[in-house]
Design an enzyme around this catalytic site. Structure first.
Site: not given
Ligand SMILES: *Cc1c(COP(=O)(O)O)cnc(C)c1O
Length: 367
Positions: A35, A263
């Site tokens: 993702k 800035y």
């Molecule tokens: C993002 C996510 C993961 C992965 O988590 P990490 O901490 O990046 O390993 C796993 N399960 C769900 C439901 C998630 O939303």
């Protein structure tokens, strides 16, 4: 030569990290979490690299579309589930496995005349974000098993505090999920990166109780070489940093003691020195929350940020005797400057920094 900031992605590191996690969790199947544009690392190149993943987890249907358009035909799981009937149709058309975490989603599946294939039921074991409470799991499972559209029902849960191995919430969540899983004969999924690296022995309770072959793990951040555990770097855990975020000096100029820089004149020189101007700013994802004093790596030495980060530029104190020149390479984070430490300076987590890279310059992928 490009002067803008850009990410250099080492796909061999992603491969290495995947293998390390797989070796630590023998026999399980891996749902590789890609993702957020693979946490800023490029969803399509990363997915192409992870040939041994059994499935990819995404959070948006647009991510599924990008993968399918690139010809990736592995199973995809939409972690948050669908938010409308239309989304369910789109998910089915893209061959995406959906998660179910509320009543409405069950109704859409009950009404669905197509085939949704595999569906994941989210059990809330204590995070109190998404999912049905363990107490109602049996009823919900019965309903979903009656849905013609659902050909394979599976369970998943998500840990809230696994980044802290000293916290007992994770064990309580494990116990709760073990109870639900004991009455269920399908596949189950647990464990983000933190749980995989910090709670390996606790997780073995699942394989002991029900056999390893129905267990799916869900590593995300660790695939990219970033530590999921508080106070540890990825390198300490055997992971390799997959992203080097780099840019160049675009100006070098002397300042006198008392001169203000940037800035708001938020920083002033307390001695004569040389200021370097780096072509990176919050428009690139080098967040404005990065405070003065945060290190950058230039010509083999650490130099501190001075003044405020602007949209396209960042100022650093090169020191009075600096011989750096415009065009010299600057490393913002990478193997030699862990992103975890930059995140600590910025008061955030490395997840946000790597995912927040905006890629105004196209990333470079090294095998
Ligand atoms: C993002 C996510 C993961 C992965 O988590 P990490 O901490 O990046 O390993 C796993 N399960 C769900 C439901 C998630 O939303």
């Amino acid at each position: 030569m490009t002067f803008g900031a850009r990410a250099r992605i080492r796909l061999s590191a992603v491969k290495h990290n995947f293998q390390l996690i797989k070796d630590k969790s023998p026999g399980t199947r891996v749902m590789a979490v890609v993702k957020g544009n693979a946490y800023g690392h490029g969803i399509v190149p990363v997915a192409r690299t992870l040939k041994d993943a059994d499935c990819f987890a995404i959070a948006r249907l647009s991510e599924a579309k990008a993968l399918r358009d690139a010809g990736i035909d592995k199973p995809l799981t939409l972690l948050g589930g669908v938010l409308s009937r239309d989304d369910l149709s789109r998910a089915i058309a893209l061959g995406v496995e959906v998660c179910v975490h509320n009543e409405e989603q069950i109704r859409w599946l009950e009404d669905c005349r197509g085939s949704a294939g595999t569906v994941w039921l989210k059990i809330d074991t204590g995070m109190n974000r998404l999912g049905f409470r363990a107490e109602v799991a049996t009823d919900v499972i019965t309903r979903l098993r009656r849905c013609v559209a659902v050909t394979d029902l599976r369970l998943m849960t998500h840990f809230a505090n696994a980044d802290d191995p000293g916290d007992d919430t994770t064990q309580r969540q494990i116990d709760k999920f073990l109870q639900v899983a004991a009455d269920f004969d399908g596949d189950i999924s647990i464990a983000n990166s933190a749980a995989l690296l910090g709670f390996a022995s606790a997780l073995s309770q699942f394989s002991d109780a029900s056999g390893v072959d129905r267990l799916w793990i869900r590593p995300g951040i660790a695939l990219y070489g970033v530590s999921p555990l508080h106070g540890r770097t990825g390198a300490e855990l055997g992971l390799q940093a997959a992203m080097q975020f780099e840019s160049r000096l675009v100006a070098v100029k002397p300042v006198r003691s008392g001169d203000c820089v940037g800035y708001g004149g938020a920083w002033h020189a307390t001695h004569d020195s040389v200021i370097g101007v780096v072509s990176v700013g919050y428009g690139d994802g080098y967040t404005r929350y990065i405070p003065a004093g945060t290190p950058l790596l230039i010509n083999g030495r650490m130099v501190p940020v001075v003044g405020r980060i602007s949209m396209d530029l960042t100022t650093v104190d090169l020191g009075e005797c600096a011989s750096d020149r415009s065009g010299d390479r600057v490393i913002l984070w990478g193997t030699d400057l862990p992103v975890e430490s930059i995140a600590e300076h910025a008061g955030t987590v490395a997840y946000q920094l790597v995912t927040g890279v905006t890629h105004r310059e196209a990333p470079v992928f090294d095998q």
